[in-house]
Enzyme design. Structure first.
Site, mmCIF file in Angstrom:
data_model
loop_
_atom_site.group_PDB
_atom_site.id
_atom_site.type_symbol
_atom_site.label_atom_id
_atom_site.label_comp_id
_atom_site.label_asym_id
_atom_site.label_seq_id
_atom_site.Cartn_x
_atom_site.Cartn_y
_atom_site.Cartn_z
ATOM 1 N N LYS A 1 -28.675 22.642 18.322
ATOM 2 C CA LYS A 1 -28.212 22.390 17.148
ATOM 3 C C LYS A 1 -26.559 22.807 16.714
ATOM 4 O O LYS A 1 -25.815 22.356 16.294
ATOM 5 C CB LYS A 1 -29.083 22.612 15.982
ATOM 6 C CG LYS A 1 -30.244 21.685 16.074
ATOM 7 C CD LYS A 1 -31.283 22.228 14.965
ATOM 8 C CE LYS A 1 -32.719 21.527 14.982
ATOM 9 N NZ LYS A 1 -32.821 20.256 14.726
ATOM 10 N N HIS B 1 -33.298 19.487 4.224
ATOM 11 C CA HIS B 1 -34.888 19.281 5.003
ATOM 12 C C HIS B 1 -35.686 18.236 4.460
ATOM 13 O O HIS B 1 -36.140 18.296 3.134
ATOM 14 C CB HIS B 1 -35.702 20.649 4.662
ATOM 15 C CG HIS B 1 -36.819 20.786 5.300
ATOM 16 N ND1 HIS B 1 -37.917 21.188 4.881
ATOM 17 C CD2 HIS B 1 -37.146 20.230 6.696
ATOM 18 C CE1 HIS B 1 -38.960 21.328 5.465
ATOM 19 N NE2 HIS B 1 -38.669 20.623 6.884
ATOM 20 N N SER C 1 -36.391 22.291 10.661
ATOM 21 C CA SER C 1 -37.486 23.028 9.841
ATOM 22 C C SER C 1 -37.644 24.549 9.478
ATOM 23 O O SER C 1 -38.386 24.837 8.806
ATOM 24 C CB SER C 1 -38.975 22.576 10.477
ATOM 25 O OG SER C 1 -38.977 21.090 10.739
ATOM 26 N N GLU D 1 -36.076 20.659 17.790
ATOM 27 C CA GLU D 1 -35.770 21.972 17.100
ATOM 28 C C GLU D 1 -35.336 22.895 18.090
ATOM 29 O O GLU D 1 -36.342 23.833 18.605
ATOM 30 C CB GLU D 1 -37.318 22.534 16.375
ATOM 31 C CG GLU D 1 -37.209 23.552 15.308
ATOM 32 C CD GLU D 1 -36.430 23.225 14.160
ATOM 33 O OE1 GLU D 1 -35.689 22.326 13.892
ATOM 34 O OE2 GLU D 1 -36.538 24.081 13.204
ATOM 35 N N MET E 1 -38.150 11.538 12.469
ATOM 36 C CA MET E 1 -37.392 11.852 11.238
ATOM 37 C C MET E 1 -35.882 11.085 11.202
ATOM 38 O O MET E 1 -35.776 10.404 10.249
ATOM 39 C CB MET E 1 -36.910 13.315 11.344
ATOM 40 C CG MET E 1 -38.099 14.200 11.060
ATOM 41 S SD MET E 1 -39.409 13.976 9.701
ATOM 42 C CE MET E 1 -38.250 14.204 8.225
ATOM 43 N N ASP F 1 -29.374 8.620 20.305
ATOM 44 C CA ASP F 1 -30.317 9.530 20.653
ATOM 45 C C ASP F 1 -30.147 9.692 22.265
ATOM 46 O O ASP F 1 -29.815 8.665 22.718
ATOM 47 C CB ASP F 1 -31.835 8.889 20.328
ATOM 48 C CG ASP F 1 -32.837 9.987 20.321
ATOM 49 O OD1 ASP F 1 -33.423 10.275 19.513
ATOM 50 O OD2 ASP F 1 -32.955 10.372 21.594
ATOM 51 N N ASN G 1 -41.632 14.099 6.462
ATOM 52 C CA ASN G 1 -41.966 12.847 6.937
ATOM 53 C C ASN G 1 -43.432 12.234 6.352
ATOM 54 O O ASN G 1 -44.138 12.705 5.618
ATOM 55 C CB ASN G 1 -42.725 13.494 8.408
ATOM 56 C CG ASN G 1 -42.985 12.400 9.374
ATOM 57 O OD1 ASN G 1 -42.578 11.145 9.247
ATOM 58 N ND2 ASN G 1 -44.357 12.464 9.906
ATOM 59 N N ASN H 1 -42.441 24.795 3.253
ATOM 60 C CA ASN H 1 -43.252 24.971 4.393
ATOM 61 C C ASN H 1 -43.912 26.663 4.309
ATOM 62 O O ASN H 1 -45.099 26.828 4.786
ATOM 63 C CB ASN H 1 -42.444 25.223 5.726
ATOM 64 C CG ASN H 1 -42.566 23.578 6.377
ATOM 65 O OD1 ASN H 1 -43.301 22.663 5.892
ATOM 66 N ND2 ASN H 1 -41.390 23.446 7.158
HETATM 67 N N1 NAD Z 1 -41.696 15.801 12.368
HETATM 68 C C1 NAD Z 1 -41.503 16.350 11.074
HETATM 69 O O1 NAD Z 1 -42.570 16.301 10.392
HETATM 70 C C2 NAD Z 1 -40.406 17.060 10.673
HETATM 71 C C3 NAD Z 1 -40.390 17.301 9.175
HETATM 72 C C4 NAD Z 1 -39.043 18.053 8.705
HETATM 73 C C5 NAD Z 1 -38.032 18.336 9.686
HETATM 74 N N2 NAD Z 1 -38.302 17.978 11.086
HETATM 75 C C6 NAD Z 1 -37.122 18.397 12.007
HETATM 76 O O2 NAD Z 1 -36.583 17.339 12.180
HETATM 77 C C7 NAD Z 1 -35.913 17.404 13.618
HETATM 78 C C8 NAD Z 1 -36.220 16.455 14.227
HETATM 79 O O3 NAD Z 1 -37.866 16.143 14.345
HETATM 80 P P1 NAD Z 1 -38.582 14.902 14.935
HETATM 81 O O4 NAD Z 1 -40.126 15.119 14.427
HETATM 82 O O5 NAD Z 1 -37.737 13.747 14.412
HETATM 83 O O6 NAD Z 1 -38.755 14.969 16.383
HETATM 84 P P2 NAD Z 1 -38.472 13.971 17.450
HETATM 85 O O7 NAD Z 1 -39.053 14.615 18.631
HETATM 86 O O8 NAD Z 1 -39.529 12.912 16.931
HETATM 87 O O9 NAD Z 1 -37.190 13.580 17.485
HETATM 88 C C9 NAD Z 1 -35.982 14.106 18.037
HETATM 89 C C10 NAD Z 1 -35.286 13.288 18.827
HETATM 90 O O10 NAD Z 1 -34.023 13.751 19.102
HETATM 91 C C11 NAD Z 1 -33.526 13.468 20.475
HETATM 92 N N3 NAD Z 1 -32.769 14.405 20.994
HETATM 93 C C12 NAD Z 1 -32.951 15.469 21.497
HETATM 94 N N4 NAD Z 1 -31.850 16.269 21.735
HETATM 95 C C13 NAD Z 1 -30.870 15.507 21.533
HETATM 96 C C14 NAD Z 1 -29.562 15.570 21.550
HETATM 97 N N5 NAD Z 1 -28.812 16.789 22.212
HETATM 98 N N6 NAD Z 1 -28.664 14.582 21.237
HETATM 99 C C15 NAD Z 1 -29.279 13.450 20.958
HETATM 100 N N7 NAD Z 1 -30.557 13.330 20.712
HETATM 101 C C16 NAD Z 1 -31.516 14.204 21.042
HETATM 102 C C17 NAD Z 1 -35.031 13.217 21.188
HETATM 103 O O11 NAD Z 1 -34.816 12.297 22.358
HETATM 104 C C18 NAD Z 1 -35.654 12.591 20.063
HETATM 105 O O12 NAD Z 1 -35.679 11.347 19.878
HETATM 106 C C19 NAD Z 1 -36.349 18.928 13.907
HETATM 107 O O13 NAD Z 1 -35.469 19.825 13.752
HETATM 108 C C20 NAD Z 1 -37.595 19.000 13.237
HETATM 109 O O14 NAD Z 1 -37.951 20.540 13.206
HETATM 110 C C21 NAD Z 1 -39.451 17.306 11.667
#
Ligand code: NAD
Length: 319
Positions: free
Chosen positions: A100, A143, A122, A95, A16, A35, A146, A194
């Site tokens: 967070k 929100h 999410s 998540e 995301m 990151d 993707n 969702n």
């Molecule tokens: N993938 C989806 O379809 C989707 C859709 C909507 C919302 N989300 C939400 O978006 C957020 C990210 O999801 P994603 O799918 O991109 O996950 P992802 O695992 O692809 O990316 C998360 C990133 O955060 C990094 N990370 C973790 N802890 C960290 C910290 N303390 N500081 C800095 N970086 C950190 C990780 O290294 C990773 O690269 C989550 O809250 C998820 O629920 C995801």
């Protein structure tokens, strides 16, 4: 449309986060990105350059100077560098509620009084993520869906203590990014979309699990009927066009027939047990050979872009 926020910090550059960075930089924002996985910081420009070139090929965006956009994105070695003095912070980290909460708490000491803290969670209510903040009025959930650089809608879910000013500024910022913000008025788990998705998945998985229809035919059926109508005018209008008198009768006949169970459907439990959980395993309801996956994903994104373009044109003409 003018962008109110120029200095933006984005934390978490996975699925995301990188698309959110791209969208904001494309609209003219100056982004600082971080990151904990240094590889994702290092290859951020490369991923965004690739996305932008595919989007230009598909006419999903007007031609742009990719290097100019990349110059607006600074890859940072530390979280503090990315957040310091930001006017708008987006968190797209894993998540994990506590992670967070702690991240937003750290932000408070690094940003000005007016800065906004937006979570892409999410599932967690904004009120929970902001519970330890000195200024919870500045926290909000945005929100995205993707892939965030392609899907137009962003749900905007304020917490109990989010201020009206924050909500208005975030909604106008999302519009300036070319997004379609949709305000959710209560903090329910799963927000709105969702919840709808899970309600439909429950029934779809039941029907496919019982052999009522194959997965392939279900996709054909939904794309060529419900999906088309919903994308064209939206489900509530579809109801108005059909007539709620008729739909009330159908509702009364079927409401007791459709699934309402809360446990995982058997077919999903079986898929988990076998490991066939979809594209990343090479097999879900459909097959995704590893060597073809990059092209399969690109093809899916091209389809999303084509439909998003049609929708964008409809929105622009006021529909
Ligand atoms: N993938 C989806 O379809 C989707 C859709 C909507 C919302 N989300 C939400 O978006 C957020 C990210 O999801 P994603 O799918 O991109 O996950 P992802 O695992 O692809 O990316 C998360 C990133 O955060 C990094 N990370 C973790 N802890 C960290 C910290 N303390 N500081 C800095 N970086 C950190 C990780 O290294 C990773 O690269 C989550 O809250 C998820 O629920 C995801």
């Amino acid at each position: 449309m003018a962008m109110e926020f120029q200095r933006i910090g984005v934390i978490g550059l996975g699925t995301m986060g990188h698309g959110i960075v791209q969208t904001m930089a494309l609209a003219g924002g100056q982004i600082k990105a971080f990151d904990t996985d240094s590889m994702l910081v290092e290859n951020l420009h490369q991923r965004i350059a690739k996305n932008l070139s595919v989007m230009m090929e598909e006419n999903a965006i007007a031609p742009v100077d990719v290097d100019e956009i990349l110059q607006r994105i600074t890859c940072c070695d530390s979280e503090a560098d990315a957040i310091k003095n930001a006017e708008f912070v987006v968190e797209a980290i894993a998540e994990d509620l506590q992670a967070k909460q702690l991240l937003f708490a750290r932000c408070e000491s690094l940003v000005g009084a007016d800065a906004i803290l937006a979570s892409n969670t999410s599932s967690f209510p904004s009120s929970s993520i902001a519970s330890g903040l000195r200024h919870p009025e500045r926290a909000i959930n945005t929100h995205w869906f993707n892939p965030p650089h392609i899907i137009p809608v962003v749900e905007i879910i304020p917490g109990e203590r989010t201020s009206d000013a924050t909500i208005e500024r975030v909604i106008s910022f999302m519009k300036a990014l070319g997004k379609h913000p949709v305000r959710v008025n209560q903090e329910l788990p799963g927000f709105v979309l969702n919840r709808l998705q899970v309600a439909l998945f429950r029934e779809m998985l039941d029907l496919v699990g019982r052999g009522v229809i194959s997965a392939e035919d279900l996709d054909v059926a939904v794309r060529g009927s419900l999906g088309l109508r919903w994308a064209a005018v939206g489900p509530m209008r579809v109801g108005d066009f059909g007539g709620w008198d008729i739909l009330s009768k159908v509702y009364q006949v079927l409401a007791g027939e459709i699934r309402s169970y809360t446990q995982l459907p058997e077919i999903l439990a079986d898929m988990q047990a076998s490991g066939n959980i979809g594209l990343k395993a090479g097999q879900g309801f459909f097959e995704f050979p590893t060597e073809d996956q990059a092209e399969i994903i690109a093809d899916k994104d091209r389809k999303f872009m084509a439909w998003a373009k049609t929708l964008r044109e409809a929105y622009q003409s006021g529909e």
